[in-house]
Scaffold this motif. Structure first.
Motif, PDB file in Angstrom:
ATOM      1  N   ASP A 252       0.786  -1.241  -0.200  1.00  0.00           N
ATOM      2  CA  ASP A 252       0.089  -0.049   0.008  1.00  0.00           C
ATOM      3  C   ASP A 252       0.868   1.282   0.042  1.00  0.00           C
ATOM      4  N   LEU A 253       1.990   1.048   0.453  1.00  0.00           N
ATOM      5  CA  LEU A 253       3.058   2.180   0.403  1.00  0.00           C
ATOM      6  C   LEU A 253       3.312   2.862  -0.753  1.00  0.00           C
ATOM      7  N   ASP A 254       3.291   1.790  -1.881  1.00  0.00           N
ATOM      8  CA  ASP A 254       3.488   1.966  -3.435  1.00  0.00           C
ATOM      9  C   ASP A 254       2.534   2.866  -3.695  1.00  0.00           C
ATOM     10  N   ARG A 255       1.215   2.652  -3.248  1.00  0.00           N
ATOM     11  CA  ARG A 255       0.087   3.222  -4.050  1.00  0.00           C
ATOM     12  C   ARG A 255      -0.396   4.687  -3.142  1.00  0.00           C
ATOM     13  N   PHE A 256       0.067   4.582  -2.043  1.00  0.00           N
ATOM     14  CA  PHE A 256      -0.544   6.011  -1.109  1.00  0.00           C
ATOM     15  C   PHE A 256       0.698   6.865  -0.719  1.00  0.00           C
ATOM     16  N   GLY A 257       1.758   6.189  -0.544  1.00  0.00           N
ATOM     17  CA  GLY A 257       3.090   6.905  -0.203  1.00  0.00           C
ATOM     18  C   GLY A 257       3.002   7.043   1.325  1.00  0.00           C
ATOM     19  N   VAL A 258       3.912   7.929   1.985  1.00  0.00           N
ATOM     20  CA  VAL A 258       3.979   7.724   3.335  1.00  0.00           C
ATOM     21  C   VAL A 258       3.083   8.668   3.848  1.00  0.00           C
ATOM     22  N   ASP A 259       2.629   9.779   3.212  1.00  0.00           N
ATOM     23  CA  ASP A 259       1.448  10.727   3.574  1.00  0.00           C
ATOM     24  C   ASP A 259       0.201  10.021   3.461  1.00  0.00           C
TER      25      ASP A 259
ATOM     26  N   ALA B 176      18.685  -0.446  13.494  1.00  0.00           N
ATOM     27  CA  ALA B 176      17.493   0.074  13.127  1.00  0.00           C
ATOM     28  C   ALA B 176      16.420   0.172  14.078  1.00  0.00           C
ATOM     29  N   ALA B 177      16.719  -1.105  14.910  1.00  0.00           N
ATOM     30  CA  ALA B 177      15.510  -1.214  16.053  1.00  0.00           C
ATOM     31  C   ALA B 177      16.054  -0.012  17.099  1.00  0.00           C
ATOM     32  N   ALA B 178      17.064   0.291  17.240  1.00  0.00           N
ATOM     33  CA  ALA B 178      17.544   1.461  18.248  1.00  0.00           C
ATOM     34  C   ALA B 178      16.907   2.669  17.597  1.00  0.00           C
ATOM     35  N   GLU B 179      17.167   3.002  16.513  1.00  0.00           N
ATOM     36  CA  GLU B 179      16.509   4.386  15.771  1.00  0.00           C
ATOM     37  C   GLU B 179      14.996   4.261  15.974  1.00  0.00           C
ATOM     38  N   VAL B 180      14.251   3.306  15.735  1.00  0.00           N
ATOM     39  CA  VAL B 180      12.918   3.016  15.892  1.00  0.00           C
ATOM     40  C   VAL B 180      12.572   3.589  17.402  1.00  0.00           C
ATOM     41  N   ALA B 181      13.146   2.877  18.110  1.00  0.00           N
ATOM     42  CA  ALA B 181      13.066   3.216  19.649  1.00  0.00           C
ATOM     43  C   ALA B 181      13.170   4.506  19.779  1.00  0.00           C
ATOM     44  N   HIS B 182      14.155   5.288  19.450  1.00  0.00           N
ATOM     45  CA  HIS B 182      14.484   6.452  19.604  1.00  0.00           C
ATOM     46  C   HIS B 182      13.354   7.298  19.032  1.00  0.00           C
ATOM     47  N   SER B 183      12.914   6.996  17.675  1.00  0.00           N
ATOM     48  CA  SER B 183      11.568   7.915  16.976  1.00  0.00           C
ATOM     49  C   SER B 183      10.304   7.620  18.086  1.00  0.00           C
ATOM     50  N   LEU B 184      10.278   6.539  18.583  1.00  0.00           N
ATOM     51  CA  LEU B 184       8.958   6.216  19.368  1.00  0.00           C
ATOM     52  C   LEU B 184       9.131   6.813  20.730  1.00  0.00           C
ATOM     53  N   LEU B 185      10.251   6.947  21.332  1.00  0.00           N
ATOM     54  CA  LEU B 185      10.380   7.994  22.795  1.00  0.00           C
ATOM     55  C   LEU B 185      10.219   9.162  22.290  1.00  0.00           C
TER      56      LEU B 185
ATOM     57  N   PHE C 296       9.109  -2.525   4.240  1.00  0.00           N
ATOM     58  CA  PHE C 296       9.335  -1.305   4.373  1.00  0.00           C
ATOM     59  C   PHE C 296      11.117  -1.026   4.394  1.00  0.00           C
ATOM     60  N   THR C 297      11.577  -0.013   3.926  1.00  0.00           N
ATOM     61  CA  THR C 297      13.063   0.431   4.207  1.00  0.00           C
ATOM     62  C   THR C 297      12.965   1.114   5.564  1.00  0.00           C
ATOM     63  N   THR C 298      14.142   1.161   6.304  1.00  0.00           N
ATOM     64  CA  THR C 298      14.252   1.823   7.496  1.00  0.00           C
ATOM     65  C   THR C 298      13.859   3.371   7.243  1.00  0.00           C
ATOM     66  N   ARG C 299      14.364   3.987   6.224  1.00  0.00           N
ATOM     67  CA  ARG C 299      13.878   5.405   6.250  1.00  0.00           C
ATOM     68  C   ARG C 299      12.285   5.691   6.070  1.00  0.00           C
ATOM     69  N   GLU C 300      11.618   4.423   5.404  1.00  0.00           N
ATOM     70  CA  GLU C 300      10.197   4.651   5.248  1.00  0.00           C
ATOM     71  C   GLU C 300       9.559   4.501   6.624  1.00  0.00           C
ATOM     72  N   LEU C 301      10.042   3.488   7.355  1.00  0.00           N
ATOM     73  CA  LEU C 301       9.311   3.560   8.602  1.00  0.00           C
ATOM     74  C   LEU C 301       9.546   4.542   9.545  1.00  0.00           C
ATOM     75  N   LEU C 302      10.893   5.029   9.575  1.00  0.00           N
ATOM     76  CA  LEU C 302      10.909   6.386  10.379  1.00  0.00           C
ATOM     77  C   LEU C 302      10.447   7.484   9.843  1.00  0.00           C
ATOM     78  N   SER C 303      10.145   7.730   8.562  1.00  0.00           N
ATOM     79  CA  SER C 303       9.343   8.834   7.973  1.00  0.00           C
ATOM     80  C   SER C 303       7.771   8.580   8.395  1.00  0.00           C
ATOM     81  N   ILE C 304       7.140   7.441   8.767  1.00  0.00           N
ATOM     82  CA  ILE C 304       6.064   7.182   9.083  1.00  0.00           C
ATOM     83  C   ILE C 304       5.609   7.506  10.377  1.00  0.00           C
ATOM     84  N   LEU C 305       6.795   6.962  11.068  1.00  0.00           N
ATOM     85  CA  LEU C 305       6.850   7.211  12.786  1.00  0.00           C
ATOM     86  C   LEU C 305       6.789   8.705  12.824  1.00  0.00           C
TER      87      LEU C 305
END
Length: 147
Positions: free
Chosen positions: A44-51, A130-139, A91-100
């Protein structure tokens, strides 16, 4: 469809990044629907993009308090090989971080990152980083909008 579980909890649950083959397509998805989950697939990311993905998430959760659980295998194995159930097409790490990052403003009350298996990681510790960066974004989400 928002429903209240036993009149106490509003179900605004959503699975984002689903891509693994399902053993019983009708049954597996039917059970998610029965439990009140909305599904956004990785494609769905391909169709709708991050936004578009972010808008769907925000629309689903509304003003509810939010708990975010990130299963690290939402990332493609090229970005997170150290998981028990690696599945291509994530997802790529960048895509996940952008969503978060775009979820800033939601009332996030808790979060976790699961399925990291360091024994399977590369020498560069790709999954762990990647997990550490995701945790940082969540915090960061929790700090940005304190409850």
């Amino acid at each position: 469809m928002r429903e209240y579980i036993f009149g106490l909890i509003q179900n605004t649950s959503i699975h984002v990044g689903i891509r693994a083959p399902v053993s019983r397509p009708k049954g597996d998805y039917r059970n998610d629907k029965r439990c009140g989950f909305e599904i956004i697939t990785a494609r769905d990311l391909d169709r709708f993009g991050v936004d578009g993905i972010v808008n769907q998430i925000k629309s689903r959760v509304g003003s509810s308090r939010v708990y975010i659980s990130i299963d690290i295998d939402v990332l493609d194995p090229a970005y997170a090989p150290a998981t028990g159930t690696a599945e291509p097409g994530g997802f790529t790490t960048r895509e996940l971080l952008s969503i978060l990052d775009a979820l800033r403003g939601l009332p996030v009350v808790g979060a976790d990152v699961v399925e990291v298996a360091p024994i399977y990681d590369t020498a560069a510790e790709t999954t762990t980083l990647a997990a550490a960066e995701v945790a940082h974004s969540l915090l960061g989400l929790m700090v940005a909008t304190p409850i």
